[in-house]
Design a protein around this motif. Structure first.
Motif, PDB file in Angstrom:
ATOM      1  N   GLY A 140       3.194  -7.829  -2.432  1.00 17.23           N
ATOM      2  CA  GLY A 140       2.431  -7.076  -1.500  1.00 17.23           C
ATOM      3  C   GLY A 140       1.554  -6.162  -2.710  1.00 17.23           C
ATOM      4  N   SER A 175      -5.678  -6.506  -4.606  1.00 13.33           N
ATOM      5  CA  SER A 175      -4.963  -7.448  -3.573  1.00 13.33           C
ATOM      6  C   SER A 175      -4.773  -8.990  -4.151  1.00 13.33           C
ATOM      7  CB  SER A 175      -5.632  -7.607  -2.305  1.00 13.33           C
ATOM      8  OG  SER A 175      -7.149  -8.236  -2.634  1.00 13.33           O
ATOM      9  N   ASP A 226       2.737  -4.016   2.943  1.00 11.35           N
ATOM     10  CA  ASP A 226       1.815  -4.359   3.506  1.00 11.35           C
ATOM     11  C   ASP A 226       1.741  -5.839   4.108  1.00 11.35           C
ATOM     12  OD1 ASP A 226       1.929  -5.615   0.986  1.00 11.35           O
ATOM     13  OD2 ASP A 226       0.459  -4.412   0.041  1.00 11.35           O
ATOM     14  N   GLN A 227       2.883  -6.408   4.321  1.00 11.12           N
ATOM     15  CA  GLN A 227       2.794  -7.759   4.993  1.00 11.12           C
ATOM     16  C   GLN A 227       3.221  -7.676   6.277  1.00 11.12           C
ATOM     17  OE1 GLN A 227       4.771 -11.010   2.598  1.00 11.12           O
ATOM     18  NE2 GLN A 227       4.773  -9.490   1.066  1.00 11.12           N
TER      19      GLN A 227
END
Length: 291
Positions: free
Chosen positions: A213, A204, A56-57
């Motif tokens: 992440g 998050s 998720d980066q």
């Protein structure tokens, strides 16, 4: 871009015979899907600029960047421009886990490659680095040349070049701090949860505290605790409520007060979760423990 259910690439698609090593050079496109693989991959940005989506980066990349991607990490490269004259050229060195373990265990730890062993043991061992003077590019040139020509002894030559690449990467890592261990990351998440147990908790934010992440954190929790982030938080809330219910100095607090203190403002939900976890109600638990 969707990050759900990435396509799985298997080593058998690339490896020939007993040689679990494959090298190519490709021009990245916008229509290629996010994928993960059952092999280890070292990616080198040969030319151009673009973006690399890992889990998720998202990060901008340019010529000279190199990535080490362990098994199970989802990713995809995207060029910065759709113009054919500005391609993003990526070199991929694909190798089986058994070959990687062999190459990184040939020498005792004190002679090098110890960081790779630690990274392989972790759940989030991907990393990024940059070459200083074209050293990674030169090795990728040689690897691709040997792979395509397949001259006598090319398999042994490629293993030697790959070992040089790994040592070069190890040297680049020498000046960087040791990455936190999975246990240290889990401890950081646990402390984050405990510090904010009375309020709202964010996956998050917990992942940021651990330095990884959100998807990586979920994978870390599953591998280390068998729980999702939600399960992990709920267990911490129930565990603390048990301590609060049996603390003599807090006997004046109602069950609803304690539920609020552990971040469960709805008494009915607290009652349900508590009974599911302990097999009894909060009030009965307090009574039985006070005897």
């Amino acid at each position: 871009m969707s990050r759900t259910s990435p396509m799985l690439e298997k080593g058998e698609q690339f490896f020939e015979g007993d040689m679990s090593l494959y090298v190519n050079r490709v021009s990245e496109r916008f229509d290629l899907p996010v994928h993960e693989h059952d092999f280890i991959e070292i990616c080198y940005v040969w030319a151009g600029t673009g973006f690399h989506y890992i889990e998720d980066q998202v990060m901008r990349v340019r010529q000279g960047d190199l990535f080490f991607l362990p098994i199970g990490v989802s990713h995809i490269f995207r060029p910065a421009s759709a113009r054919p004259k500005e391609p993003l050229m990526i070199g991929n060195c694909v190798l089986g886990e058994q070959l990687f373990r062999f190459l990184t265990s040939m020498l005792p730890a004190q002679h090098g490659l110890y960081r790779f062993r630690k990274l392989l043991a972790g759940t989030d061992g991907w990393f990024r680095m940059r070459e200083k003077a074209g050293e990674f590019g030169a090795l990728f040139d040689d690897l691709l040349r040997e792979f395509e020509s397949k001259r006598t002894g090319y398999e042994t030559m490629m293993c030697g070049l790959l070992l040089q690449l790994l040592i070069g990467m190890e040297r680049t890592l020498e000046g960087e701090p040791e990455p936190p261990s999975p246990s240290a990351r889990l401890d950081a998440v646990r402390q984050y949860v405990r510090d904010r147990l009375h309020g709202a908790l964010s996956l998050s934010e917990a992942a940021e505290r651990a330095g990884i992440g959100a998807r990586q954190l979920q994978r870390l929790l599953r591998s280390r605790t068998g729980q999702t982030f939600t399960d992990f938080v709920q267990k911490e809330r129930i565990d603390r409520s048990c301590r609060l219910l049996t603390d003599p100095s807090l006997s004046s607090l109602t069950v609803a007060d304690i539920a609020s203190r552990v971040g469960l403002s709805d008494p009915k939900r607290f009652h349900l979760l508590f009974k599911r976890a302990t097999g009894t109600t909060p009030a009965r638990y307090r009574l039985e423990k006070s005897r």
